[in-house]
Motif scaffolding. Structure first.
Motif, PDB file in Angstrom:
ATOM      1  N   GLN A 115       0.774  -1.368   0.078  1.00 39.41           N
ATOM      2  CA  GLN A 115       0.081  -0.076  -0.015  1.00 39.41           C
ATOM      3  C   GLN A 115       0.882   1.423   0.078  1.00 39.41           C
ATOM      4  N   HIS A 116       2.096   1.219   0.759  1.00 34.60           N
ATOM      5  CA  HIS A 116       2.631   2.462   1.020  1.00 34.60           C
ATOM      6  C   HIS A 116       3.425   2.861  -0.450  1.00 34.60           C
ATOM      7  N   GLY A 118       2.386   1.927  -3.274  1.00 42.25           N
ATOM      8  CA  GLY A 118       1.732   1.898  -4.586  1.00 42.25           C
ATOM      9  C   GLY A 118       1.961   0.798  -5.677  1.00 42.25           C
ATOM     10  N   TRP A 119       2.385  -0.163  -5.124  1.00 45.07           N
ATOM     11  CA  TRP A 119       2.624  -1.462  -5.995  1.00 45.07           C
ATOM     12  C   TRP A 119       1.098  -2.010  -6.759  1.00 45.07           C
ATOM     13  N   MET A 120       0.036  -1.645  -6.065  1.00 41.23           N
ATOM     14  CA  MET A 120      -1.202  -1.875  -6.722  1.00 41.23           C
ATOM     15  C   MET A 120      -1.854  -1.081  -7.580  1.00 41.23           C
ATOM     16  N   ASP A 121      -1.263   0.145  -7.697  1.00 34.35           N
ATOM     17  CA  ASP A 121      -1.876   1.246  -8.659  1.00 34.35           C
ATOM     18  C   ASP A 121      -2.171   0.917  -9.937  1.00 34.35           C
ATOM     19  N   THR A 122      -1.367   0.151 -10.554  1.00 36.37           N
ATOM     20  CA  THR A 122      -1.663  -0.176 -12.069  1.00 36.37           C
ATOM     21  C   THR A 122      -2.562  -1.368 -11.874  1.00 36.37           C
ATOM     22  N   SER A 124      -5.803  -4.190 -11.966  1.00 40.51           N
ATOM     23  CA  SER A 124      -6.878  -4.117 -12.006  1.00 40.51           C
ATOM     24  C   SER A 124      -7.631  -4.137 -10.739  1.00 40.51           C
ATOM     25  N   LYS A 125      -9.014  -3.976 -10.812  1.00 45.28           N
ATOM     26  CA  LYS A 125      -9.924  -3.901  -9.591  1.00 45.28           C
ATOM     27  C   LYS A 125      -9.883  -5.363  -9.161  1.00 45.28           C
ATOM     28  N   ILE A 128      -6.630  -6.138  -7.133  1.00 44.78           N
ATOM     29  CA  ILE A 128      -6.490  -5.330  -6.003  1.00 44.78           C
ATOM     30  C   ILE A 128      -7.502  -6.201  -4.799  1.00 44.78           C
ATOM     31  N   ASN A 132      -6.230  -7.963  -1.401  1.00 43.33           N
ATOM     32  CA  ASN A 132      -6.837  -7.371  -0.365  1.00 43.33           C
ATOM     33  C   ASN A 132      -7.424  -8.732   0.404  1.00 43.33           C
TER      34      ASN A 132
END
Length: 222
Positions: A115-116, A118-122, A124-125, A128, A132
């Motif tokens: 999270q810190h 931002g490795w999931m920013d790119t 897909s939903k 992600i 989670n």
């Protein structure tokens, strides 16, 4: 059908994966620690291994899914090989629950790092959501195994630790009641009034610990 550890069938694969990892590491920790202390019993049976197939118990895994409480195949330990049987037996027994504590912490830490930075920013939903769910289940399952195994009821780890701490005479008396332990556990699971005053507070405690573990990790990572 909704289990205690999954809300719908879409989360079931992540729960199963978390269970396999958690049970395997727990039993491996018992076996490896006993082997390092000089007991070859588990090693000779192939239990000093990270292969899930040598550790998982089918019924215990199903019970974990449905009731939130389960078990793997117990690791055989011969305390006669230990130089200091009482102390080393306690360490070997505690190694399993401690491994679950470490897994829970590492899961939280890795998720916080993801999270810190931002490795999931790119992603897909769907990806992600999968990440989670997996990390959430890893934390909940490992905290469940940690707390459940420390309950001083046979054949749980907590009982074995208490056994080693008690005087021999009292220990012998306690062994007379071991045959009733499984029945007691079933009563606590399936008689609702008993569950409400025993296991329900236990699950509430797990959630409180989970929330409290988030605080220092968030503070460390800013």
């Amino acid at each position: 059908m909704n289990g205690l550890l999954f809300n719908d069938w879409s989360t079931l694969p992540f729960v199963v994966l978390a269970l396999v990892i958690s049970f395997t590491i727990h039993e491996f920790a018992h076996a490896y620690t006993a082997y390092k202390f000089g007991d070859p019993t588990a090693y000779q049976l192939g239990r000093v291994s990270l292969n899930p197939m040598v550790h998982l118990d089918l019924l215990g895994s199903i019970m974990m899914l449905l009731a939130g409480i389960g078990w793997a195949k117990p690791v055989p330990v011969n305390r006669g090989y230990f130089k200091n049987p009482r102390v080393m037996t306690i360490v070997v027994t505690a190694a399993g629950p401690l491994s679950n504590l470490v897994l829970a912490f590492l899961s939280l830490l890795l998720y916080a790092l993801i999270q810190h930075f931002g490795w999931m920013d790119t992603l897909s939903k769907g990806s992600i959501l999968a990440i989670n769910v997996f990390f959430s289940k890893m934390v909940i399952i490992n905290l469940s195994l940690l707390l459940f195994n420390l309950i001083p009821i046979p054949p749980l780890d907590g009982y074995r630790i208490v056994q080693e701490l008690l005087p021999l005479q009292l220990n012998v008396r306690l062994q007379r009641f071991e045959q009733w332990a499984f029945i007691i556990m079933l009563l606590l699971l399936y008689i609702r009034p008993l569950r409400q005053i025993t296991l329900d507070p236990y699950f509430s405690l797990i959630n409180n610990i989970y929330q409290s573990m988030l605080i220092p990790i968030s503070w460390i990572l800013g």
